[in-house]
Design a protein around this motif. Structure first.
Motif, PDB file in Angstrom:
ATOM      1  N   ARG C 123      36.609  49.516 -63.519  1.00 31.03           N
ATOM      2  CA  ARG C 123      37.321  49.571 -64.163  1.00 31.03           C
ATOM      3  C   ARG C 123      38.926  50.768 -64.153  1.00 31.03           C
ATOM      4  O   ARG C 123      39.150  51.057 -65.182  1.00 31.03           O
ATOM      5  N   MET C 124      39.121  49.955 -62.724  1.00 35.04           N
ATOM      6  CA  MET C 124      40.446  50.605 -62.158  1.00 35.04           C
ATOM      7  C   MET C 124      41.249  52.061 -62.394  1.00 35.04           C
ATOM      8  O   MET C 124      41.947  52.388 -63.054  1.00 35.04           O
ATOM      9  N   VAL C 125      40.438  52.865 -62.642  1.00 38.10           N
ATOM     10  CA  VAL C 125      40.415  54.691 -62.170  1.00 38.10           C
ATOM     11  C   VAL C 125      40.769  54.905 -61.461  1.00 38.10           C
ATOM     12  O   VAL C 125      39.918  54.653 -60.214  1.00 38.10           O
ATOM     13  N   ASN C 126      42.019  56.049 -61.469  1.00 44.05           N
ATOM     14  CA  ASN C 126      42.882  56.551 -60.088  1.00 44.05           C
ATOM     15  C   ASN C 126      42.110  57.583 -60.959  1.00 44.05           C
ATOM     16  O   ASN C 126      42.616  58.761 -61.446  1.00 44.05           O
ATOM     17  N   ALA C 127      41.062  57.860 -59.526  1.00 50.09           N
ATOM     18  CA  ALA C 127      40.156  59.194 -60.405  1.00 50.09           C
ATOM     19  C   ALA C 127      41.547  60.742 -60.511  1.00 50.09           C
ATOM     20  O   ALA C 127      40.888  61.285 -61.063  1.00 50.09           O
ATOM     21  N   SER C 128      41.692  60.604 -59.895  1.00 52.85           N
ATOM     22  CA  SER C 128      42.558  62.066 -59.358  1.00 52.85           C
ATOM     23  C   SER C 128      43.786  62.095 -60.205  1.00 52.85           C
ATOM     24  O   SER C 128      43.710  63.625 -60.244  1.00 52.85           O
ATOM     25  N   GLU C 129      44.477  61.470 -60.514  1.00 50.00           N
ATOM     26  CA  GLU C 129      45.155  60.801 -61.501  1.00 50.00           C
ATOM     27  C   GLU C 129      44.821  60.217 -62.882  1.00 50.00           C
ATOM     28  O   GLU C 129      45.242  61.835 -64.004  1.00 50.00           O
ATOM     29  N   ASP C 130      43.639  59.912 -63.202  1.00 47.83           N
ATOM     30  CA  ASP C 130      43.352  59.386 -63.928  1.00 47.83           C
ATOM     31  C   ASP C 130      42.567  60.979 -65.281  1.00 47.83           C
ATOM     32  O   ASP C 130      42.210  60.617 -66.441  1.00 47.83           O
ATOM     33  N   LEU C 131      41.195  61.392 -64.324  1.00 48.18           N
ATOM     34  CA  LEU C 131      40.281  62.162 -65.068  1.00 48.18           C
ATOM     35  C   LEU C 131      40.520  63.431 -64.809  1.00 48.18           C
ATOM     36  O   LEU C 131      41.406  63.982 -63.916  1.00 48.18           O
ATOM     37  N   TYR C 132      40.659  63.640 -65.734  1.00 48.22           N
ATOM     38  CA  TYR C 132      40.275  66.343 -66.454  1.00 48.22           C
ATOM     39  C   TYR C 132      39.659  66.676 -64.846  1.00 48.22           C
ATOM     40  O   TYR C 132      39.154  66.531 -64.921  1.00 48.22           O
ATOM     41  N   ASP C 133      41.357  67.307 -64.122  1.00 50.96           N
ATOM     42  CA  ASP C 133      40.187  68.371 -63.094  1.00 50.96           C
ATOM     43  C   ASP C 133      39.384  67.922 -62.652  1.00 50.96           C
ATOM     44  O   ASP C 133      38.126  68.365 -62.179  1.00 50.96           O
ATOM     45  N   PHE C 134      39.913  66.853 -61.594  1.00 54.62           N
ATOM     46  CA  PHE C 134      39.007  66.219 -60.773  1.00 54.62           C
ATOM     47  C   PHE C 134      38.599  66.380 -59.350  1.00 54.62           C
ATOM     48  O   PHE C 134      40.114  67.041 -59.469  1.00 54.62           O
ATOM     49  N   SER C 135      37.289  66.940 -58.830  1.00 48.51           N
ATOM     50  CA  SER C 135      37.796  66.717 -57.226  1.00 48.51           C
ATOM     51  C   SER C 135      37.117  65.519 -57.348  1.00 48.51           C
ATOM     52  O   SER C 135      35.911  65.248 -57.119  1.00 48.51           O
ATOM     53  N   GLU C 136      36.817  65.413 -55.481  1.00 50.39           N
ATOM     54  CA  GLU C 136      36.275  64.863 -54.577  1.00 50.39           C
ATOM     55  C   GLU C 136      34.966  64.778 -55.276  1.00 50.39           C
ATOM     56  O   GLU C 136      33.516  63.928 -55.080  1.00 50.39           O
ATOM     57  N   ALA C 137      33.957  66.361 -54.957  1.00 51.05           N
ATOM     58  CA  ALA C 137      33.056  66.219 -54.852  1.00 51.05           C
ATOM     59  C   ALA C 137      32.497  65.992 -56.187  1.00 51.05           C
ATOM     60  O   ALA C 137      30.390  65.999 -56.250  1.00 51.05           O
ATOM     61  N   ASP C 138      33.277  65.566 -57.280  1.00 48.85           N
ATOM     62  CA  ASP C 138      32.303  65.526 -58.796  1.00 48.85           C
ATOM     63  C   ASP C 138      32.067  63.695 -58.330  1.00 48.85           C
ATOM     64  O   ASP C 138      31.665  63.477 -59.871  1.00 48.85           O
ATOM     65  N   ILE C 139      32.129  62.782 -57.943  1.00 44.95           N
ATOM     66  CA  ILE C 139      32.008  61.832 -58.100  1.00 44.95           C
ATOM     67  C   ILE C 139      30.559  61.479 -56.626  1.00 44.95           C
ATOM     68  O   ILE C 139      29.995  62.119 -55.962  1.00 44.95           O
ATOM     69  N   VAL C 140      30.177  60.432 -57.930  1.00 40.85           N
ATOM     70  CA  VAL C 140      28.395  60.352 -57.341  1.00 40.85           C
ATOM     71  C   VAL C 140      28.412  58.671 -56.945  1.00 40.85           C
ATOM     72  O   VAL C 140      29.000  57.821 -57.799  1.00 40.85           O
ATOM     73  N   PRO C 141      27.834  58.169 -56.138  1.00 41.12           N
ATOM     74  CA  PRO C 141      27.491  56.544 -55.946  1.00 41.12           C
ATOM     75  C   PRO C 141      27.456  55.731 -57.366  1.00 41.12           C
ATOM     76  O   PRO C 141      28.201  55.105 -57.224  1.00 41.12           O
ATOM     77  N   SER C 142      25.828  56.584 -57.882  1.00 41.11           N
ATOM     78  CA  SER C 142      25.544  56.263 -59.301  1.00 41.11           C
ATOM     79  C   SER C 142      25.462  56.195 -60.018  1.00 41.11           C
ATOM     80  O   SER C 142      24.076  57.789 -59.743  1.00 41.11           O
ATOM     81  N   GLY C 143      26.065  56.833 -61.337  1.00 47.40           N
ATOM     82  CA  GLY C 143      25.182  58.132 -62.019  1.00 47.40           C
ATOM     83  C   GLY C 143      24.077  57.341 -63.003  1.00 47.40           C
ATOM     84  O   GLY C 143      23.294  58.661 -62.537  1.00 47.40           O
ATOM     85  N   VAL C 144      23.259  56.207 -62.528  1.00 43.54           N
ATOM     86  CA  VAL C 144      22.298  55.944 -62.830  1.00 43.54           C
ATOM     87  C   VAL C 144      21.125  56.804 -61.814  1.00 43.54           C
ATOM     88  O   VAL C 144      20.022  57.010 -62.130  1.00 43.54           O
ATOM     89  N   ALA C 145      21.461  55.999 -61.116  1.00 38.71           N
ATOM     90  CA  ALA C 145      21.097  56.113 -59.111  1.00 38.71           C
ATOM     91  C   ALA C 145      20.653  58.495 -59.667  1.00 38.71           C
ATOM     92  O   ALA C 145      19.866  58.828 -59.201  1.00 38.71           O
ATOM     93  N   GLU C 146      21.456  58.771 -59.617  1.00 40.05           N
ATOM     94  CA  GLU C 146      22.117  60.460 -60.450  1.00 40.05           C
ATOM     95  C   GLU C 146      20.243  60.846 -60.413  1.00 40.05           C
ATOM     96  O   GLU C 146      20.490  61.832 -61.058  1.00 40.05           O
ATOM     97  N   LEU C 147      21.313  59.757 -61.938  1.00 36.28           N
ATOM     98  CA  LEU C 147      19.724  60.642 -62.958  1.00 36.28           C
ATOM     99  C   LEU C 147      19.131  60.412 -62.199  1.00 36.28           C
ATOM    100  O   LEU C 147      17.824  61.731 -62.772  1.00 36.28           O
ATOM    101  N   ALA C 148      18.538  59.737 -61.943  1.00 40.56           N
ATOM    102  CA  ALA C 148      17.286  59.261 -61.501  1.00 40.56           C
ATOM    103  C   ALA C 148      16.586  60.277 -60.060  1.00 40.56           C
ATOM    104  O   ALA C 148      15.312  60.842 -60.095  1.00 40.56           O
ATOM    105  N   ILE C 149      17.248  60.791 -58.854  1.00 38.52           N
ATOM    106  CA  ILE C 149      17.355  61.812 -58.417  1.00 38.52           C
ATOM    107  C   ILE C 149      17.697  62.813 -58.937  1.00 38.52           C
ATOM    108  O   ILE C 149      16.438  63.265 -58.440  1.00 38.52           O
ATOM    109  N   LEU C 150      17.940  63.430 -59.545  1.00 37.11           N
ATOM    110  CA  LEU C 150      17.728  64.317 -60.603  1.00 37.11           C
ATOM    111  C   LEU C 150      16.669  64.846 -60.941  1.00 37.11           C
ATOM    112  O   LEU C 150      16.351  66.111 -61.124  1.00 37.11           O
ATOM    113  N   GLN C 151      16.218  63.958 -62.301  1.00 36.26           N
ATOM    114  CA  GLN C 151      14.537  63.924 -62.574  1.00 36.26           C
ATOM    115  C   GLN C 151      13.887  64.141 -61.209  1.00 36.26           C
ATOM    116  O   GLN C 151      13.165  64.705 -61.087  1.00 36.26           O
ATOM    117  N   SER C 152      14.177  63.048 -59.985  1.00 38.89           N
ATOM    118  CA  SER C 152      12.579  64.092 -59.379  1.00 38.89           C
ATOM    119  C   SER C 152      13.031  65.269 -58.496  1.00 38.89           C
ATOM    120  O   SER C 152      11.737  65.290 -57.862  1.00 38.89           O
TER     121      SER C 152
END
Lengths: 239, 171, 160
Positions: C123-152
């Motif tokens: 969606r052409m988001v420039n994460a560090s400028e477009d997202l509030y209080d963003f840091s590199e550690a906040d990014i996960v490769p895939s949101g849904v995969a993260e949901l599955a990993i955390l549940q496991s």
């Protein structure tokens, strides 16, 4: 078995015989398999007792060579270690899964019970006010409860409503007050749960005094309840 | 020395040793059982109950992205269509059967998306109950659904899969 | 010899009991929960943040490991209003001053906000400028995969 043999047996298992006495006792056991079996059983019993009282009494200081004790001690320590670890691993899990909570202090809601392992437990999480969605949910729930009942399979169902979903349980908004009452009467293993946070917010923000249908139970936090159920092994269905 | 040997022989006869061996075996087995879920393929069930074509499209995209991360062989993904979600697999000719406000969505981009995911090993299961409730009583309206994937109750299936170790995601 | 073995034995039992007890404690003391957000309705997002605060109030911030995973339209929760012009596919950008304050407040209490790299890229988001209080550690490769990993990993799943 004579009482003197019994004394010997205890002393043997505790490793308190002298080398000569031990040799004699071992000889006796070889001729008497029953005695050998009892020695082993007593050994196990003592090991279990020592596990129950985590620190054993301090060993009595005694002279004499006690060469043979090491094998038994190693075996016993191994067993106890394994038992301890296995118990530590398995017990909390089981306890967690089998616990049920009464929902309010008056003892309404589902009675606390130990769940059978094959019991199916489902928590439905309703956040939607759409009456069509609610109607389909109630039909599904009724169908499942009836089918499980007919097959004599154990089942518990909770419908947790919060945010907009609370509409299902609000006297003034619900289209299904009678239906909910009938279902709750017919199935003691079905509970409708309302979130107190939502009720409080409606009062504070919009001045609404929520009146619930009589069959609704109230829980402090709907989401926390849903989390707890999942930890207890319930299946989660977001409606 | 002689004593020690005799006792050694005795020690092997004692059932205590069998208990010990059994417990060690149990421990190893328990450890293996605990470790297994990490090494096994990830099992995930997606629950779609929404009839909105945009939401359904984005759900398909979620599944595709999930597979991209795990690799097609790294995940066992089942999509359970229940409630209005069944419209995802309805061909356009089902439209006249449907109640107002619902659309048969297995067309165009969505259809390609479904077929692509199926090729990658994703299984789509449809709730027969939900179909009947929406006036669909014939599987010719469905996009190539294996009879085995037509489940009597979608909710029951979601519960069954979760109890079998599947992780639940509602996109 | 036996005397030492008995001490060793006692030590081992103690260790085993202690290990079991600690395992049980860490297993249940800290409640692990992941909140899944993929919608852009501002009212629902405000509701979700309120759910989280209520959840913290009920359980206590020290007893919770709470993650929010956002993907698709859900990124609008942290999307700054100015970013609507150049990003793709967003109808709403809900990180106004009020929502920023709510996010700050939750972060102080230990809540982690994770954003999906697929959405950022697509969606052409420039994460560090477009997202509030963003840091590199906040990014996960895939949101849904993260949901599955955390549940496991034992996280309970909530879709508010």
């Amino acid at each position: 078995m004579s009482s003197s043999n019994e004394l010997d047996l205890n002393a043997f298992v505790d490793g308190e015989l002298t080398a000569d006495q031990q040799a004699e006792f071992l000889e006796a056991m070889r001729d008497d398999p029953e005695l050998a079996r009892q020695a082993c059983e007593l050994g196990q019993l003592k090991a279990q007792l020592r596990l129950a009282y985590a620190s054993p009494p301090p060993p009595r200081l005694r002279g004499g060579a006690r060469v043979g004790a090491s094998w038994r001690a190693i075996a016993a320590s191994g067993i106890l270690l394994v038992l301890g670890v296995v118990a530590g691993w398995l017990l909390p899990d089981d306890v967690e899964r089998n616990r049920f909570v009464v929902l309010d202090a008056d003892g309404r809601g589902q009675t606390p019970a130990t769940a059978a392992n094959d019991e199916t437990r489902i928590v439905f999480h309703l956040t939607n006010a759409d009456p069509l969605v609610a109607a389909e949910l109630l039909d599904e729930v009724e169908g499942m409860l009836a089918a499980y009942q007919a097959d004599h399979r154990p089942l518990r169902v909770e419908v947790v409503s919060h945010s907009d979903g609370l509409a299902l349980l609000r006297q003034s908004l619900t289209a299904y007050g009678t239906r909910i009452h009938e279902l709750a009467q017919r199935f003691p293993n079905l509970t409708f749960v309302a979130c107190r946070n939502t009720i409080d917010r409606l009062r504070v923000e919009r001045g609404i005094e929520v009146r619930l249908v009589p069959d609704a139970e109230v829980i402090d936090s709907g989401v926390n309840h849903v989390v707890r159920r999942q930890k207890e092994g319930w299946s989660y269905i977001r409606v | 020395m002689y004593d020690r040997q005799r006792e050694f022989r005795f020690a092997w006869k004692c059932p205590l040793w069998f208990c010990f061996a059994g417990l060690v075996g149990l421990l190893v087995w328990t450890g293996a059982a605990y470790a297994a879920p990490d090494s096994a393929r990830q099992q995930v069930v997606y629950h779609i109950s929404d009839g909105d074509p945009d939401r359904q499209r984005s759900a398909l995209r979620n599944v595709a992205n999930h597979l991209n991360i795990l690799g097609d062989d790294g995940a066992d993904i089942v999509v359970v269509l229940q409630g209005d979600g069944v419209t995802l697999l309805l061909r356009p000719d089902a439209q006249p059967q449907l109640p107002g406000g619902l659309s048969a969505n297995a067309t165009g981009e969505v259809r390609i998306g479904i077929e692509d995911l199926r090729l990658r090993g994703v299984r789509f299961e449809v709730c027969a109950h939900s179909l009947a409730r929406r006036g669909i009583d014939d599987d010719r309206y469905l996009l190539d659904v294996d009879p085995a994937d037509l489940v009597p109750s979608g909710i029951d299936e979601l519960v069954r899969l979760q109890r079998a170790g599947y992780t639940y995601i509602k996109p | 010899m036996t005397r030492y073995l008995k001490f060793l034995l006692a030590g081992l039992i103690g260790l085993a009991v202690w290990t079991g007890a600690t395992a049980a404690e860490t297993g249940s003391a800290k409640q692990k929960v992941v909140y899944h957000i993929n919608g852009d309705d501002p009212k629902q997002q405000v509701g979700a943040l309120r759910n989280i605060q209520n959840h913290i109030n009920a359980v206590g911030k020290d007893n919770l490991d709470l993650r929010v995973v956002m993907h698709g339209n859900g990124l609008s929760l942290v999307l700054l209003p100015d970013a609507l012009k150049h990003t793709k596919g967003f109808k709403n950008a809900n990180a106004d001053a009020q929502q920023q304050a709510a996010i700050d407040n939750l972060k102080i209490q230990g809540v982690q906000f994770k954003v999906c790299a697929n959405t950022v890229k697509g969606r052409m988001v420039n994460a560090s400028e477009d997202l509030y209080d963003f840091s590199e550690a906040d990014i996960v490769p895939s949101g849904v995969a993260e949901l599955a990993i955390l549940q496991s990993q034992g996280f309970a799943y909530i879709k508010p």
